[in-house]
Design a protein around this motif. Structure first.
Motif, PDB file in Angstrom:
ATOM      1  N   SER A 292       6.012  -2.050  -8.944  1.00  0.00           N
ATOM      2  CA  SER A 292       5.694  -1.300 -10.241  1.00  0.00           C
ATOM      3  C   SER A 292       4.207  -1.012 -10.219  1.00  0.00           C
ATOM      4  N   PRO A 293       3.700   0.332 -10.690  1.00  0.00           N
ATOM      5  CA  PRO A 293       2.417   0.558 -10.700  1.00  0.00           C
ATOM      6  C   PRO A 293       1.620  -0.130 -11.924  1.00  0.00           C
ATOM      7  N   SER A 294       2.299  -0.727 -12.814  1.00  0.00           N
ATOM      8  CA  SER A 294       1.632  -1.069 -14.023  1.00  0.00           C
ATOM      9  C   SER A 294       1.081  -2.784 -13.868  1.00  0.00           C
ATOM     10  N   ARG A 295      -0.227  -2.862 -14.122  1.00  0.00           N
ATOM     11  CA  ARG A 295      -0.882  -4.169 -14.007  1.00  0.00           C
ATOM     12  C   ARG A 295      -0.158  -5.084 -15.207  1.00  0.00           C
ATOM     13  N   ASP A 296       0.528  -4.622 -16.012  1.00  0.00           N
ATOM     14  CA  ASP A 296       1.100  -5.518 -17.138  1.00  0.00           C
ATOM     15  C   ASP A 296       2.242  -5.775 -16.747  1.00  0.00           C
ATOM     16  N   ALA A 297       3.098  -5.528 -15.547  1.00  0.00           N
ATOM     17  CA  ALA A 297       4.298  -6.145 -15.128  1.00  0.00           C
ATOM     18  C   ALA A 297       4.306  -7.558 -14.726  1.00  0.00           C
TER      19      ALA A 297
ATOM     20  N   PHE B  99      -5.792   0.145  -5.024  1.00  0.00           N
ATOM     21  CA  PHE B  99      -6.810   1.134  -4.748  1.00  0.00           C
ATOM     22  C   PHE B  99      -7.349   1.950  -5.763  1.00  0.00           C
ATOM     23  N   ARG B 100      -6.773   2.036  -6.986  1.00  0.00           N
ATOM     24  CA  ARG B 100      -7.247   2.850  -7.903  1.00  0.00           C
ATOM     25  C   ARG B 100      -7.548   2.351  -9.383  1.00  0.00           C
ATOM     26  N   ASP B 101      -6.780   1.161  -9.757  1.00  0.00           N
ATOM     27  CA  ASP B 101      -6.899   0.620 -10.835  1.00  0.00           C
ATOM     28  C   ASP B 101      -8.139   0.153 -11.509  1.00  0.00           C
ATOM     29  N   GLY B 102      -8.400   0.675 -12.604  1.00  0.00           N
ATOM     30  CA  GLY B 102      -9.856   0.334 -13.294  1.00  0.00           C
ATOM     31  C   GLY B 102     -10.408  -0.762 -13.302  1.00  0.00           C
ATOM     32  N   ASP B 103      -9.464  -1.969 -13.529  1.00  0.00           N
ATOM     33  CA  ASP B 103     -10.048  -3.342 -13.312  1.00  0.00           C
ATOM     34  C   ASP B 103     -10.077  -3.877 -11.864  1.00  0.00           C
ATOM     35  N   SER B 104      -9.296  -3.267 -10.905  1.00  0.00           N
ATOM     36  CA  SER B 104      -9.426  -3.769  -9.361  1.00  0.00           C
ATOM     37  C   SER B 104     -10.583  -3.163  -8.866  1.00  0.00           C
TER      38      SER B 104
ATOM     39  N   ALA C  56       0.756  -1.351   0.060  1.00  0.00           N
ATOM     40  CA  ALA C  56       0.088  -0.122   0.051  1.00  0.00           C
ATOM     41  C   ALA C  56       0.849   1.075  -0.101  1.00  0.00           C
ATOM     42  N   ALA C  57       2.063   1.165   0.511  1.00  0.00           N
ATOM     43  CA  ALA C  57       2.895   2.357   0.376  1.00  0.00           C
ATOM     44  C   ALA C  57       3.919   2.363  -0.737  1.00  0.00           C
ATOM     45  N   SER C  58       3.934   1.429  -1.781  1.00  0.00           N
ATOM     46  CA  SER C  58       4.650   1.628  -2.751  1.00  0.00           C
ATOM     47  C   SER C  58       3.687   1.814  -4.000  1.00  0.00           C
ATOM     48  N   ALA C  59       4.531   2.115  -5.280  1.00  0.00           N
ATOM     49  CA  ALA C  59       3.601   2.383  -6.317  1.00  0.00           C
ATOM     50  C   ALA C  59       2.563   1.436  -7.012  1.00  0.00           C
ATOM     51  N   ARG C  60       3.174   0.106  -6.159  1.00  0.00           N
ATOM     52  CA  ARG C  60       1.999  -1.037  -6.397  1.00  0.00           C
ATOM     53  C   ARG C  60       0.551  -0.694  -6.092  1.00  0.00           C
TER      54      ARG C  60
END
Length: 495
Positions: free
Chosen positions: A136-141, A35-40, A26-30
């Motif tokens: 990583s903040p990317s869902r594709d990573a 909290f915010r990704d459209g899929d999530s 929660a404290a990382s870019a992940r």
């Protein structure tokens, strides 16, 4: 009684470690995925619409998110005072604790010379370390371990796959006679909710059990029949929900693109290995896979089955993902969770002097306590962090008492945080209703009087291209285009 205290201590330690791991993510870019990704956000949007009594006409993907939605709904009913982000944080902890429970099931029964609680915690720590190394903040990573903490990316399927391995082990080691029935029920619910269970569990575990049947192992026929029957019933049970399934999953399989798929996953792996965390994760995974192979070669019975499952599942899943021409890192989650089975395959007691053992237990308890006490406020702070841009756009929409629209990656976060989510309709760039992971009942409004856009939005192609907005309201990363004096009609929905 001593066994009961050990089990309770194991659950308590797992909970404390889960809080620490969730706080780190929660404290990382992940945290973008948490909290915010459209899929999530689909589970939270669905649960809210059900609990608030809205008309239900959902368009899901091939996944129905049934266990995930039930868990999130229960949390919201039990903890109604928490914000949605706080519920996401609590759900992340629950998912991790559920994983520990599945690992504990797989470690087998307590007996002389065995320490299943200790080794279950060891496996849990290994998985938690993989999560912490993913930022990583990317869902594709290619960072599959941390996906377990979200409400969307197949957390229930991950837990059920490990649970099935555990149930087979318990059956092999002479457990309760009703285990095959429980296994069948898990397979039914898991396949009904997510047909990916068949690829992650039924195919690889069915192969192992089928080979055991050919070798005339007496323990193999019952769990094999239960697994196959449960999966088949689960697939049939999806038929009544077909109106809610916008994509059966067949479209994801494109075998002719297997070379592109191989290049795609290879590029993700190469990118992951450019970071120190990726290198560390790869070394841990390789070591765990090596332990799995060791269990296959040196163990028998239930221990051998668990160890073999730990490497067969990820190997077959990766081969299958490439052969089917897929392009999604989330399908490779078994690479993260299956190898940790090596640590619960043979949970032998560690021989050490009683005084040293007590000191080690005490030190571990102190470490876990400190980590959980320090991490809980950190997790709470991450879940309550102020998003000024989001607050700006939701406040304007709440005050407008009108209905607007936005594109998928833009609109879903504000939609979830509105007083009335129906005030934002999900559309494509041509103003056609976009029926994907959303309640199609929203499209009944017919027209909208404002648009929300951000950097992820495509350029609009409006029905009246010459019409300029009456006003443009900036909200940080969001922009609101107000068309109050000439509403914009919605086009026919598409998925």
């Amino acid at each position: 009684m001593r066994g009961g205290w050990r089990e309770a201590a194991g659950w308590a330690a797992a909970t404390g470690l889960a809080v620490f791991v969730a706080a780190q993510m929660a404290a990382s870019a992940r945290s973008e995925l948490l909290f915010r990704d459209g899929d999530s956000l689909v589970v939270a949007l669905f649960v809210r619409s059900v609990l608030e009594g809205q008309p239900q006409d959902w368009a899901f993907s091939s996944v129905l998110f049934m266990p995930e939605a039930a868990c999130f709904a229960l949390l919201r009913l039990v903890l109604p005072w928490l914000s949605v982000d706080a519920l996401f944080a609590v759900n992340a902890v629950v998912n991790l604790v559920a994983l520990y429970g599945a690992l504990r099931l797989t470690a087998g029964r307590r007996s002389e010379g065995r320490s299943p609680v200790t080794w279950s915690l060891a496996a849990f720590v290994a998985f938690g370390l993989l999560v912490v190394l993913e930022t990583s903040p990317s869902r594709d990573a290619l960072e599959p371990a941390s996906l377990l903490l979200t409400t969307t990316y197949y957390s229930a399927t991950v837990v059920s796959v490990i649970a099935v391995v555990g149930l087979v082990r318990r059956h092999v080691e002479g457990g309760w006679a009703g285990i095959p029935y429980v296994l069948a029920l898990v397979a039914v619910v898991s396949t009904l909710s997510n047909p990916l269970f068949a690829a992650w569990a039924t195919v690889p575990l069915g192969l192992l059990l089928g080979l055991a049947v050919l070798r005339r192992r007496p323990h193999a026929p019952a769990p094999l029949l239960a697994l196959l029957t449960g999966t088949a019933v689960g697939l049939l049970a999806r038929i009544p929900f077909s109106a809610w399934i916008a994509n059966t999953g067949a479209g994801y399989a494109q075998p002719s693109q297997w070379t592109q798929s191989l290049q795609y996953y290879a590029s993700l792996a190469g990118e992951r290995l450019t970071a120190p965390g990726g290198v560390a994760s790869a070394l841990i995974t390789v070591a765990l896979l090596a332990f799995c192979l060791r269990r296959t070669m040196r163990c028998t019975g239930g221990a051998r089955f668990v160890g073999t499952a730990g490497w067969v599942i990820p190997v077959l899943v990766v081969i299958g993902a490439v052969a089917l021409g897929t392009h999604a890192a989330r399908y490779l989650q078994p690479v993260a969770f299956a190898p940790v089975l090596s640590l619960v395959a043979l949970p032998r007691s560690i021989r050490m002097p009683r005084v040293a053992a007590r000191m080690a237990i005490a030190a571990s308890a102190v470490v876990v306590l400190v980590l959980s006490v320090v991490s809980a406020p950190r997790l709470a702070a991450s879940a309550s962090a102020d998003d000024r841009d989001l607050r700006c756009v939701t406040a304007w929409i709440d005050a407008s008492d009108r209905t607007g629209a936005g594109q998928f990656w833009t609109v879903r976060l504000p939609k979830l945080h509105l007083n009335d989510p129906a005030q934002l309709v999900q559309v494509d760039h041509t103003l056609r209703g976009y029926a994907w992971l959303v309640n199609r009942a929203d499209f009944a409004v017919g027209q909208v009087t404002f648009l929300v856009e951000d950097a992820q939005s495509q350029t609009w192609e409006l029905p009246a291209p010459g019409a300029a907005p009456d006003a443009v309201i900036p909200c940080g990363r969001y922009t609101i285009l107000d068309y109050a004096r000439h509403p914009l009609p919605l086009g026919p929905p598409r998925s």
